[in-house]
Design an enzyme around this catalytic site. Structure first.
Site, PDB file in Angstrom:
ATOM      1  N   TYR A 218      15.757  30.462   7.944  1.00 53.68           N
ATOM      2  CA  TYR A 218      14.500  31.116   8.348  1.00 53.68           C
ATOM      3  C   TYR A 218      14.416  31.247   9.861  1.00 53.68           C
ATOM      4  CZ  TYR A 218      12.231  30.642   3.753  1.00 53.68           C
ATOM      5  OH  TYR A 218      11.881  30.743   2.447  1.00 53.68           O
TER       6      TYR A 218
ATOM      7  N   MET B 297      11.564  24.367   2.334  1.00 49.42           N
ATOM      8  CA  MET B 297      10.874  23.494   1.381  1.00 49.42           C
ATOM      9  C   MET B 297      11.834  22.664   0.542  1.00 49.42           C
ATOM     10  SD  MET B 297       8.197  24.429  -1.662  1.00 49.42           S
ATOM     11  CE  MET B 297       7.037  25.267  -0.598  1.00 49.42           C
TER      12      MET B 297
ATOM     13  N   LYS C 131       0.840  -1.208   0.000  1.00 46.20           N
ATOM     14  CA  LYS C 131       0.000   0.000   0.000  1.00 46.20           C
ATOM     15  C   LYS C 131       0.874   1.257   0.000  1.00 46.20           C
ATOM     16  CE  LYS C 131      -0.355  -0.277   5.050  1.00 46.20           C
ATOM     17  NZ  LYS C 131      -1.222  -0.653   6.182  1.00 46.20           N
TER      18      LYS C 131
END
Ligand SMILES: *Cc1c(COP(=O)(O)O)cnc(C)c1O
Length: 345
Positions: free
Chosen positions: A242, A290, A33
């Protein structure tokens, strides 16, 4: 090549399946799965079929397509979520076997695909998926007359061998199924390791195939090497990334590395994970962004071209601990951006 390299050892997957199979005297299926736990359901299923697996499980009917395409006709592909509204055509056309979870699903299946194979999932206390005791008592007779392929249930605490839930669910499963002639299945990876009583006729390992806990002797399957884009020298007291969340306490060399939370390096790893340059641990410093992470390579003898985040020095479970999660989530979060290489030995 500027994306991370994800290397998937298909021989290790085959060896892990064989090792789990050797722990029982019953048939061993393979759970593929979530796109083969993030590693590519088609490639993974094919490798498992070559190793000897004949039965496969996916979570939802949609996932059956890639597996059927890879395996061709023959191998049994079963669907844990059963027969949902809208699944009928996929189940029929791809020859998928739904594990029916409720009286409603039983009715839907018998109405729409009366001669199509199916199994039954029972809930033995996890309260997640499967027919409850009362449903089962009412419908067991017509269900058994239609000859299901399998009657199964799932353990909630199998990764904790001494948990009292294990013998409790075993007892409930016996009470719900003793005396039926249909093959039975209770064990996923954790259940295989609990011993013979939990094996019944078929086991359904997933994570152990992919090198994860609780299968401690699993061969590692995934390796991730991340390219270093640039390295800079920082003076003591400079900040990185950041939110300025990390500040140097000594003159440092900081590598900027091409992977971030979009690649499954979840933000929770900020300031906690470790990457490796050969045998040298290099801490991830500052926030995960990201597409990038920043890594302190001050203690490396030479400038790394790549840093390894999953590999010989750090398993998926080691990395998961740094992020407060589990190996399953690390693998299934990896995302689409890696250049993937499948290897066999
Ligand atoms: C995911 C799943 C498995 C496989 O579990 P692992 O812990 O990965 O071995 C087996 N059965 C069911 C019902 C599942 O949902």
């Amino acid at each position: 090549m500027s994306t991370g390299h994800l290397t998937i050892d298909l021989s290790a997957i085959a060896a892990n399946w064989q090792a789990l199979d050797a722990k029982t005297s019953v048939e061993t299926a393979a759970v593929v799965k979530a796109d083969g736990y993030g590693l590519g359901a088609g490639r993974v299923a094919k490798a498992l079929a070559n190793a000897g697996a004949r039965k496969f499980f996916v979570a939802v009917a949609e996932e059956g397509s890639a597996v059927r395409t890879a395996l061709g006709p023959g191998p049994e592909i079963s669907v844990f979520s059963g027969h949902m509204d809208g699944d009928t055509e996929a189940l029929r056309d791809l020859a998928l076997t739904p594990m029916l979870n409720s009286a409603q699903q039983v009715k839907r299946h018998f109405d729409t695909l009366p001669d199509h194979p199916f199994g039954v999932q029972l809930d033995t206390g996890m309260n997640r998926l499967g027919m409850e005791w009362d449903d089962w008592a009412e419908t067991a007779e017509p269900i058994m007359r239609a000859k299901p392929t399998l009657v199964m249930s799932h353990l909630a605490c199998a990764d904790e061998p001494d948990h009292p839930m294990n013998p409790y669910q075993l007892d409930v499963f016996h009470q719900m199924t003793d005396g039926i002639s249909t093959p039975r299945s209770l064990a996923a990876t954790g259940g295989v390791l609990l011993g013979t009583k939990y094996h019944f006729d078929l086991t359904r390992p997933g994570i152990g195939l992919y090198g994860g806990a609780p299968f401690a002797n699993a061969q590692p399957v995934a390796r991730i090497d991340l390219p270093v884009i640039q390295i800079r020298n920082l003076a003591e007291g400079e900040v990185v990334g950041y939110g300025n969340s990390w500040q140097t306490e000594r003159p440092a060399r900081i590598a900027t590395v091409a992977a971030g939370y979009a690649d499954g390096l979840i933000r929770q790893m900020s300031g906690k994970a470790t990457l490796w340059h050969d045998g040298q641990p290099c801490p991830l410093v500052g926030r995960v962004s990201m597409d990038l992470i920043t890594v302190d390579v001050t203690d490396c003898d030479d400038d790394p071209a790549f840093l390894t985040i999953i590999g010989p020095h750090q398993s998926i479970d080691d990395l998961s601990r740094a992020a407060g999660t589990i190996g399953y989530e690390i693998l299934t979060s990896l995302g689409r951006r890696y250049s993937r290489r499948y290897t066999t030995r």
